[in-house]
Design a protein around this motif. Structure first.
Motif, PDB file in Angstrom:
ATOM      1  N   HIS A  78       8.984   5.502  70.328  1.00 53.88           N
ATOM      2  CA  HIS A  78       9.288   6.812  69.765  1.00 53.88           C
ATOM      3  C   HIS A  78       9.580   6.690  68.281  1.00 53.88           C
ATOM      4  N   LYS A  79       9.044   7.636  67.527  1.00 52.84           N
ATOM      5  CA  LYS A  79       9.296   7.703  66.087  1.00 52.84           C
ATOM      6  C   LYS A  79      10.440   8.679  65.844  1.00 52.84           C
ATOM      7  N   ILE A  80      11.516   8.186  65.251  1.00 54.16           N
ATOM      8  CA  ILE A  80      12.716   8.991  65.060  1.00 54.16           C
ATOM      9  C   ILE A  80      13.023   9.115  63.569  1.00 54.16           C
ATOM     10  N   ALA A  81      13.172  10.343  63.100  1.00 56.58           N
ATOM     11  CA  ALA A  81      13.619  10.599  61.732  1.00 56.58           C
ATOM     12  C   ALA A  81      15.136  10.543  61.705  1.00 56.58           C
ATOM     13  N   VAL A  82      15.686   9.835  60.733  1.00 50.65           N
ATOM     14  CA  VAL A  82      17.128   9.637  60.632  1.00 50.65           C
ATOM     15  C   VAL A  82      17.637  10.290  59.348  1.00 50.65           C
ATOM     16  N   ILE A  83      18.569  11.233  59.503  1.00 56.51           N
ATOM     17  CA  ILE A  83      19.213  11.863  58.352  1.00 56.51           C
ATOM     18  C   ILE A  83      20.708  11.636  58.512  1.00 56.51           C
ATOM     19  N   ALA A  84      21.222  10.594  57.872  1.00 57.52           N
ATOM     20  CA  ALA A  84      22.650  10.293  57.997  1.00 57.52           C
ATOM     21  C   ALA A  84      23.493  11.360  57.322  1.00 57.52           C
ATOM     22  N   GLY A  85      23.002  11.899  56.204  1.00 53.76           N
ATOM     23  CA  GLY A  85      23.688  12.999  55.542  1.00 53.76           C
ATOM     24  C   GLY A  85      24.879  12.557  54.731  1.00 53.76           C
ATOM     25  N   ASP A  86      26.018  13.188  54.990  1.00 49.71           N
ATOM     26  CA  ASP A  86      27.193  13.020  54.139  1.00 49.71           C
ATOM     27  C   ASP A  86      28.385  12.450  54.898  1.00 49.71           C
ATOM     28  N   GLY A  87      29.345  11.950  54.140  1.00 48.75           N
ATOM     29  CA  GLY A  87      30.629  11.549  54.700  1.00 48.75           C
ATOM     30  C   GLY A  87      30.500  10.558  55.824  1.00 48.75           C
ATOM     31  N   ILE A  88      31.180  10.834  56.946  1.00 45.44           N
ATOM     32  CA  ILE A  88      31.169   9.884  58.055  1.00 45.44           C
ATOM     33  C   ILE A  88      29.817   9.816  58.750  1.00 45.44           C
ATOM     34  N   GLY A  89      28.907  10.736  58.406  1.00 43.41           N
ATOM     35  CA  GLY A  89      27.556  10.621  58.945  1.00 43.41           C
ATOM     36  C   GLY A  89      26.942   9.265  58.639  1.00 43.41           C
ATOM     37  N   LYS A  90      27.249   8.732  57.449  1.00 46.02           N
ATOM     38  CA  LYS A  90      26.703   7.445  57.041  1.00 46.02           C
ATOM     39  C   LYS A  90      27.314   6.283  57.823  1.00 46.02           C
ATOM     40  N   GLY A 125      27.573  18.156  54.457  1.00 48.16           N
ATOM     41  CA  GLY A 125      28.654  18.862  53.788  1.00 48.16           C
ATOM     42  C   GLY A 125      29.535  17.920  52.998  1.00 48.16           C
ATOM     43  N   TRP A 126      29.920  18.359  51.788  1.00 50.43           N
ATOM     44  CA  TRP A 126      30.773  17.527  50.948  1.00 50.43           C
ATOM     45  C   TRP A 126      31.457  18.407  49.915  1.00 50.43           C
ATOM     46  N   PRO A 127      32.716  18.108  49.572  1.00 54.07           N
ATOM     47  CA  PRO A 127      33.401  18.904  48.548  1.00 54.07           C
ATOM     48  C   PRO A 127      32.596  18.959  47.259  1.00 54.07           C
ATOM     49  N   HIS A 132      31.138  17.106  64.924  1.00 50.43           N
ATOM     50  CA  HIS A 132      32.343  16.971  64.110  1.00 50.43           C
ATOM     51  C   HIS A 132      32.197  17.217  62.618  1.00 50.43           C
ATOM     52  N   GLY A 133      31.039  17.172  62.034  1.00 51.87           N
ATOM     53  CA  GLY A 133      30.911  17.373  60.594  1.00 51.87           C
ATOM     54  C   GLY A 133      31.197  16.116  59.805  1.00 51.87           C
ATOM     55  N   SER A 134      31.261  16.246  58.477  1.00 52.85           N
ATOM     56  CA  SER A 134      31.267  15.071  57.598  1.00 52.85           C
ATOM     57  C   SER A 134      32.655  14.487  57.351  1.00 52.85           C
ATOM     58  N   ALA A 135      33.718  15.200  57.704  1.00 53.80           N
ATOM     59  CA  ALA A 135      35.101  14.697  57.643  1.00 53.80           C
ATOM     60  C   ALA A 135      35.405  13.930  56.362  1.00 53.80           C
ATOM     61  N   PRO A 136      35.350  14.586  55.199  1.00 49.09           N
ATOM     62  CA  PRO A 136      35.595  13.878  53.939  1.00 49.09           C
ATOM     63  C   PRO A 136      36.941  13.168  53.872  1.00 49.09           C
ATOM     64  N   ASP A 137      37.939  13.660  54.636  1.00 42.22           N
ATOM     65  CA  ASP A 137      39.275  13.073  54.561  1.00 42.22           C
ATOM     66  C   ASP A 137      39.334  11.651  55.104  1.00 42.22           C
ATOM     67  N   ILE A 138      38.395  11.285  55.985  1.00 39.16           N
ATOM     68  CA  ILE A 138      38.424   9.922  56.524  1.00 39.16           C
ATOM     69  C   ILE A 138      37.160   9.136  56.183  1.00 39.16           C
TER      70      ILE A 138
END
Length: 355
Positions: free
Chosen positions: A4-16, A76-78, A280-286
């Motif tokens: 399977h070919k999977i596109a990966v978008i880690a995005g922001d914050g804890i996504g990475k 999402g990021w401040p 959970h979203g990008s959780a910039p605080d952690i």
């Protein structure tokens, strides 16, 4: 061996941080069940927006189209308004690929402290099915006379018969696969005079086609109260874009942590790739501290495996999550422990090998 070919978008914050953890667990399941993955990373994020003025390139959907699925971390990021990041990445993907069914499981695991008194594992186990492409999250509307005393804004909700019927059908079809075979509709027809009575009418018409499925419906205000007081009532809960969004965050909260909550943005007809992401979203605080809970991402990966036709592998991943949570293994701070992302990921990988 399936590939399977999977596109990966880690995005922001804890996504990475949690996306690599999710990939590690899914790779472990792939090795066990004979599934191969080709991961292709895209740097689409608020960081990219700061450099280029775009969350993703203009041909982003064309770049994603050849993939079997999309594995997303968080957006999402401040410094970047949420409506900019959302409408620059998530919503174009969801709508461009007609991912009209947003599916979010809610389950109380053994070993996770439930904030509701007296609740035990097995008592709370349901799905929230959210309409994902229209409803209250419409671009129809606007502002006039900004900055003056005459300023006003108009936001239009858009409910189509096709859009409402297909999400209701998805929910009823899901209920048929479950033991209780029950669907709850979220409404507010006593206060929202046009769209919600229409939603109720379509719900009544749909349930006539499913004599084997029981139903009920609640106004959204009392329904949120029942999620807290009576979560054992629910099996499949279906709601509009806004109501489903609210309920699918409240659901994980009542079973201990939004950090474990997964979701799938599904195109049921499989004409386009579906996208899987934690709630959970990008959780910039952690972000950057190495303590983000990877379970929401890992469980989203299990949903992706099932969507790709590998239910046995998906079940093994969910069993591994349950085993680690119940067995006194490492837990991240949101679960009351002092473990890190890597500790929990390694434990789940080992459990996948044995699940």
């Amino acid at each position: 061996m399936a590939t399977h070919k999977i596109a990966v978008i880690a995005g922001d914050g804890i996504g990475k941080e949690v996306v690599p953890a999710g990939i590690e667990v899914i790779e472990a399941a792939g090795r066990r069940f004979g599934i191969d993955f080709q991961w292709t990373a895209f740097d689409w994020s608020c960081e990219r927006f700061a450099k280029t003025g775009e969350m993703m390139p203009k041909d982003g959907l064309d770049q994603l189209r050849p993939f079997d699925s999309i594995f997303l971390g968080a957006v999402g990021w401040p410094g970047v308004p949420d409506h900019v990041s959302l409408w620059g990445l998530l919503i174009p993907i969801r709508r461009g690929f007609d991912q009209y069914a947003n599916v979010r499981p809610v389950r109380l695991f053994e070993g996770v402290q439930c904030p509701l008194a007296g609740r035990k594992p097995g008592e709370i186990d349901f799905y929230v099915v959210r309409e994902n492409t229209e409803g209250e999250y419409s671009a129809a509307g606007g502002r006039m006379f900004e900055g003056t005393d005459r300023e006003f804004v108009v936001q239009e909700a858009v409910f189509t018969r096709q859009g409402v019927d297909r999400i209701l059908k998805y929910a009823f079809d899901m209920a048929r696969t479950r033991q209780r075979k029950h669907v709850t509709s979220a409404t507010k027809s006593n206060g929202i005079i046009h769209t919600m009575p229409f939603w109720d009418e379509r719900f009544a018409a749909m349930k006539e086609r499913y004599s084997d499925v029981t139903t009920d419906q609640f106004h959204i205000d009392i329904l949120t109260a029942h999620f807290v007081r009576n979560p054992h009532w629910f099996d499949v809960v279906v709601g509009s874009n806004l109501f489903g969004d609210i309920l699918s965050d409240l659901g994980p909260a009542v079973v201990g942590s939004i950090g474990i909550a997964p979701s799938g943005n599904i195109n049921p007809e499989r004409a386009h790739p579906s996208m899987f992401e934690p709630v959970h979203g990008s959780a910039p605080d952690i972000a950057g501290k190495g303590i983000a809970n990877p379970i929401g991402q890992v469980w989203s990966g299990a949903m992706m495996l099932e969507h790709l036709g590998h239910k046995e592998a998906a079940d093994a991943v969910v069993r591994a999550i349950a085993v680690v949570l119940a067995g006194g293994g490492p837990k991240t701070p949101d679960l009351g422990g002092n473990g890190g992302t890597r500790d929990l990921t390694r434990a789940i990988v080992e459990a996948v090998k044995a699940a």
